[in-house]
Design a protein around this motif. Structure first.
Motif, PDB file in Angstrom:
ATOM      1  N   ARG A 155       0.208  -6.750  -4.582  1.00  0.00           N
ATOM      2  CA  ARG A 155      -0.320  -7.755  -3.645  1.00  0.00           C
ATOM      3  C   ARG A 155      -0.550  -9.055  -4.394  1.00  0.00           C
ATOM      4  O   ARG A 155      -1.052  -9.026  -5.519  1.00  0.00           O
ATOM      5  CB  ARG A 155      -1.679  -7.315  -3.073  1.00  0.00           C
ATOM      6  CG  ARG A 155      -1.578  -6.199  -2.086  1.00  0.00           C
ATOM      7  CD  ARG A 155      -2.942  -5.838  -1.518  1.00  0.00           C
ATOM      8  NE  ARG A 155      -2.865  -4.518  -0.908  1.00  0.00           N
ATOM      9  CZ  ARG A 155      -3.871  -3.875  -0.369  1.00  0.00           C
ATOM     10  NH1 ARG A 155      -5.067  -4.437  -0.362  1.00  0.00           N
ATOM     11  NH2 ARG A 155      -3.701  -2.695   0.170  1.00  0.00           N
ATOM     12  N   ARG A 169     -10.150   1.513  -9.234  1.00  0.00           N
ATOM     13  CA  ARG A 169     -11.583   1.495  -8.873  1.00  0.00           C
ATOM     14  C   ARG A 169     -12.228   2.839  -9.219  1.00  0.00           C
ATOM     15  O   ARG A 169     -13.340   2.903  -9.725  1.00  0.00           O
ATOM     16  CB  ARG A 169     -11.760   1.233  -7.379  1.00  0.00           C
ATOM     17  CG  ARG A 169     -11.210  -0.084  -6.894  1.00  0.00           C
ATOM     18  CD  ARG A 169     -12.222  -1.225  -7.058  1.00  0.00           C
ATOM     19  NE  ARG A 169     -11.568  -2.484  -6.733  1.00  0.00           N
ATOM     20  CZ  ARG A 169     -11.527  -3.006  -5.506  1.00  0.00           C
ATOM     21  NH1 ARG A 169     -12.136  -2.390  -4.498  1.00  0.00           N
ATOM     22  NH2 ARG A 169     -10.907  -4.140  -5.292  1.00  0.00           N
ATOM     23  N   SER A 204       0.647   3.589   2.212  1.00  0.00           N
ATOM     24  CA  SER A 204       0.729   4.129   3.582  1.00  0.00           C
ATOM     25  C   SER A 204       2.162   4.271   4.120  1.00  0.00           C
ATOM     26  O   SER A 204       2.412   5.174   4.941  1.00  0.00           O
ATOM     27  CB  SER A 204      -0.113   3.276   4.532  1.00  0.00           C
ATOM     28  OG  SER A 204      -1.451   3.259   4.104  1.00  0.00           O
ATOM     29  N   ASP A 264      -2.803 -10.906  -4.902  1.00  0.00           N
ATOM     30  CA  ASP A 264      -4.254 -11.157  -4.969  1.00  0.00           C
ATOM     31  C   ASP A 264      -4.584 -11.930  -6.240  1.00  0.00           C
ATOM     32  O   ASP A 264      -3.939 -11.731  -7.272  1.00  0.00           O
ATOM     33  CB  ASP A 264      -5.011  -9.818  -5.028  1.00  0.00           C
ATOM     34  CG  ASP A 264      -5.082  -9.137  -3.676  1.00  0.00           C
ATOM     35  OD1 ASP A 264      -4.650  -9.752  -2.680  1.00  0.00           O
ATOM     36  OD2 ASP A 264      -5.563  -7.986  -3.620  1.00  0.00           O
ATOM     37  N   SER A 282      -6.249  -6.727  -9.123  1.00  0.00           N
ATOM     38  CA  SER A 282      -5.040  -6.977  -9.891  1.00  0.00           C
ATOM     39  C   SER A 282      -3.895  -7.175  -8.897  1.00  0.00           C
ATOM     40  O   SER A 282      -3.996  -6.757  -7.744  1.00  0.00           O
ATOM     41  CB  SER A 282      -4.779  -5.766 -10.789  1.00  0.00           C
ATOM     42  OG  SER A 282      -3.524  -5.893 -11.395  1.00  0.00           O
ATOM     43  N   GLU A 323     -16.868   0.192  -2.875  1.00  0.00           N
ATOM     44  CA  GLU A 323     -15.768   0.644  -2.011  1.00  0.00           C
ATOM     45  C   GLU A 323     -14.637   1.222  -2.859  1.00  0.00           C
ATOM     46  O   GLU A 323     -14.206   0.602  -3.823  1.00  0.00           O
ATOM     47  CB  GLU A 323     -15.257  -0.561  -1.214  1.00  0.00           C
ATOM     48  CG  GLU A 323     -14.143  -0.214  -0.265  1.00  0.00           C
ATOM     49  CD  GLU A 323     -13.281  -1.426   0.058  1.00  0.00           C
ATOM     50  OE1 GLU A 323     -13.838  -2.497   0.377  1.00  0.00           O
ATOM     51  OE2 GLU A 323     -12.050  -1.280  -0.042  1.00  0.00           O
ATOM     52  N   HIS A 327       0.859  -1.194   0.000  1.00  0.00           N
ATOM     53  CA  HIS A 327       0.000   0.000   0.000  1.00  0.00           C
ATOM     54  C   HIS A 327       0.894   1.244   0.000  1.00  0.00           C
ATOM     55  O   HIS A 327       2.120   1.118   0.127  1.00  0.00           O
ATOM     56  CB  HIS A 327      -0.995   0.001   1.182  1.00  0.00           C
ATOM     57  CG  HIS A 327      -0.384  -0.237   2.544  1.00  0.00           C
ATOM     58  ND1 HIS A 327      -1.075  -0.059   3.707  1.00  0.00           N
ATOM     59  CD2 HIS A 327       0.856  -0.637   2.932  1.00  0.00           C
ATOM     60  CE1 HIS A 327      -0.298  -0.338   4.743  1.00  0.00           C
ATOM     61  NE2 HIS A 327       0.868  -0.695   4.295  1.00  0.00           N
ATOM     62  N   GLN A 356      -2.543   3.321  -5.897  1.00  0.00           N
ATOM     63  CA  GLN A 356      -3.286   3.980  -4.824  1.00  0.00           C
ATOM     64  C   GLN A 356      -2.872   5.447  -4.748  1.00  0.00           C
ATOM     65  O   GLN A 356      -1.793   5.822  -5.226  1.00  0.00           O
ATOM     66  CB  GLN A 356      -2.975   3.335  -3.465  1.00  0.00           C
ATOM     67  CG  GLN A 356      -3.560   1.940  -3.293  1.00  0.00           C
ATOM     68  CD  GLN A 356      -3.377   1.404  -1.872  1.00  0.00           C
ATOM     69  OE1 GLN A 356      -2.497   1.840  -1.138  1.00  0.00           O
ATOM     70  NE2 GLN A 356      -4.219   0.441  -1.505  1.00  0.00           N
TER      71      GLN A 356
HETATM   72  C1  FA5 Z   1      -5.283   0.086   2.277  1.00  0.00           C
HETATM   73  O1  FA5 Z   1      -4.477  -0.264   1.446  1.00  0.00           O
HETATM   74  C2  FA5 Z   1      -4.971   1.130   3.303  1.00  0.00           C
HETATM   75  N1  FA5 Z   1      -3.563   1.414   3.263  1.00  0.00           N
HETATM   76  C3  FA5 Z   1      -5.810   2.364   3.042  1.00  0.00           C
HETATM   77  C4  FA5 Z   1      -5.754   3.346   4.164  1.00  0.00           C
HETATM   78  C5  FA5 Z   1      -4.841   4.387   4.110  1.00  0.00           C
HETATM   79  C6  FA5 Z   1      -6.606   3.245   5.241  1.00  0.00           C
HETATM   80  C7  FA5 Z   1      -4.785   5.315   5.142  1.00  0.00           C
HETATM   81  C8  FA5 Z   1      -6.555   4.135   6.257  1.00  0.00           C
HETATM   82  C9  FA5 Z   1      -5.659   5.192   6.225  1.00  0.00           C
HETATM   83  P1  FA5 Z   1      -7.203  -1.445   1.381  1.00  0.00           P
HETATM   84  O2  FA5 Z   1      -6.470  -2.713   1.485  1.00  0.00           O
HETATM   85  O3  FA5 Z   1      -8.663  -1.485   1.692  1.00  0.00           O
HETATM   86  O4  FA5 Z   1      -6.545  -0.326   2.279  1.00  0.00           O
HETATM   87  O5  FA5 Z   1      -7.005  -0.866  -0.074  1.00  0.00           O
HETATM   88  C10 FA5 Z   1      -7.466   0.420  -0.426  1.00  0.00           C
HETATM   89  C11 FA5 Z   1      -8.121   0.400  -1.810  1.00  0.00           C
HETATM   90  O6  FA5 Z   1      -7.234  -0.174  -2.770  1.00  0.00           O
HETATM   91  C12 FA5 Z   1      -9.362  -0.500  -1.878  1.00  0.00           C
HETATM   92  O7  FA5 Z   1     -10.501   0.183  -1.405  1.00  0.00           O
HETATM   93  C13 FA5 Z   1      -9.449  -0.742  -3.363  1.00  0.00           C
HETATM   94  O8  FA5 Z   1     -10.030   0.367  -4.007  1.00  0.00           O
HETATM   95  C14 FA5 Z   1      -8.005  -0.826  -3.760  1.00  0.00           C
HETATM   96  N2  FA5 Z   1      -7.558  -2.222  -3.886  1.00  0.00           N
HETATM   97  C15 FA5 Z   1      -7.238  -3.087  -2.896  1.00  0.00           C
HETATM   98  N3  FA5 Z   1      -6.824  -4.270  -3.398  1.00  0.00           N
HETATM   99  C16 FA5 Z   1      -6.873  -4.148  -4.749  1.00  0.00           C
HETATM  100  C17 FA5 Z   1      -6.548  -5.008  -5.849  1.00  0.00           C
HETATM  101  N4  FA5 Z   1      -6.050  -6.220  -5.681  1.00  0.00           N
HETATM  102  N5  FA5 Z   1      -6.721  -4.524  -7.107  1.00  0.00           N
HETATM  103  C18 FA5 Z   1      -7.186  -3.281  -7.312  1.00  0.00           C
HETATM  104  N6  FA5 Z   1      -7.494  -2.405  -6.321  1.00  0.00           N
HETATM  105  C19 FA5 Z   1      -7.346  -2.837  -5.053  1.00  0.00           C
END
Ligand code: FA5
Length: 334
Positions: free
Chosen positions: A191, A309, A167, A193, A200, A276, A165, A205
């Protein structure tokens, strides 16, 4: 004989003048200078002449040979030079080069950055190959923490991984700078995933972090609501759904109303009417501790949105894989 040679000279030069191609010139050369040429035939009769006559005819014949050979050379050189230059018809309309343009993901990142910079945020970037401390520990995700599974990770080698991420850049910036801080961080994350229509193994992000005195959850709600309405239009509905992230407290998932069904319920939103787009929350005191910030003095919010997204929602795209297949028929629409 002299008369014959003079006649020959006349026709030879006139034919050479008319010759336009190398083949035509070669024909003239063979006809007038070759072994079976008319000149050779004439010269065969030399044996019947007196010594003086032989000398005179021989002289005239040699002059003819030299002149016509020189002229042939000149003509061949001129033709060869002319052929070296490509024949350009400058009146033909040119062929337009196909022009590329910015990829829809880059375009979406630019749009997101534009909105946040207009709100006073600065854009910063961080490394994609990251240390465990930044990706996990300083974000309050110790090795044995179950939340670590949610951020499944590609490891490169000991203590070096592909960030899962954006972060970690929060920590990198807070380590170096004191509040007030208002940054956004666009970039690639990775990731392991399973790939499907909305996931993907590599995606983008945009992280956001704001730290100052007296920052509250309503600042977070207000900022993200302004962002999402600027991105999707005033009609879009925004929802903050309670969630858990180790690095924020309280935490929320960020949803927007489904563009496909207008909240009637469909396959894309799993019949919930909501999609989301990211996670958010108030910076956890444990994160402030890790960067030596006084958490009694400062507070802040952070968020992370998925760029693919957002682009899918904005442009009505139902499969994330289209962004990465490099199919020009898809890409040229943006
Ligand atoms: C995070 O990655 C946190 N770091 C976000 C965060 C930052 C929370 C700061 C609080 C404070 P999450 O795993 O939910 O959160 O991923 C954030 C977004 O990334 C998801 O809502 C989605 O839009 C996108 N995302 C996650 N996994 C995938 C994926 N495999 N492919 C595409 N988009 C993805």
């Amino acid at each position: 004989m002299l008369k014959e040679i003079k006649e020959l000279q006349k026709t030879a030069f006139s034919e050479l003048n008319k010759a336009q191609l190398l083949e035509d010139i070669e024909k003239v050369r063979i006809k007038y200078l070759g072994r079976k040429s008319k000149l050779s035939q004439i010269l065969k009769g030399l044996k019947d002449l007196t010594v003086e006559q032989k000398a005179e005819v021989g002289k005239v014949a040699n002059i003819f040979k030299r002149k016509i050979s020189q002229e042939i050379e000149v003509k061949i050189t001129a033709l060869n030079e002319a052929n070296l230059w490509p024949k350009i018809d400058i009146t033909i309309p040119g062929i337009k080069n196909a022009r590329g343009h910015i990829h829809p993901i880059t375009k979406t990142i630019y749009e997101i950055c534009d909105i946040f910079t207009s709100l006073g945020f600065n854009v910063v970037e961080g490394p994609e190959a990251e240390k465990e401390r930044y990706n996990f520990e300083a974000l309050n995700i110790p090795l044995d923490h179950p939340a670590r599974d949610a951020f499944d990770t590609f490891y490169l080698k000991d203590d070096l991984l592909l960030r899962s991420h954006t972060s970690p850049v929060q920590v990198r910036v807070m380590e170096k700078e004191k509040p007030p801080i208002a940054i956004i961080v666009p970039g690639k994350v990775y990731r392991p995933d399973a790939v499907d229509a909305t996931h993907s193994f590599m995606f983008h992000q945009v992280e956001g972090l704001l730290v100052d005195k007296n920052i509250t959850f309503s600042d977070l709600k207000g900022t993200l609501s302004v962002f999402l309405r600027k991105m999707f239009g005033k009609e879009v509905k925004v929802r903050f759904r309670p969630h858990f992230f180790p690095f924020t407290e309280p935490s929320a998932d960020l949803d927007v109303s489904c563009f496909v069904c207008n909240q009637k319920g469909c396959r894309v939103c799993s019949d919930t009417g909501w999609l989301e787009v990211g996670g958010a929350g108030m910076v956890d005191p444990e994160v402030f501790k890790a960067v030596n910030y006084d958490y009694d003095e400062f507070s802040g919010f952070a968020f992370g949105v998925g760029v693919e997204r957002i682009a899918m929602l904005k442009y009505g795209i139902n499969d994330i894989r289209l962004f990465f297949e490099n199919d020009y028929r898809f890409l040229k629409q943006f």
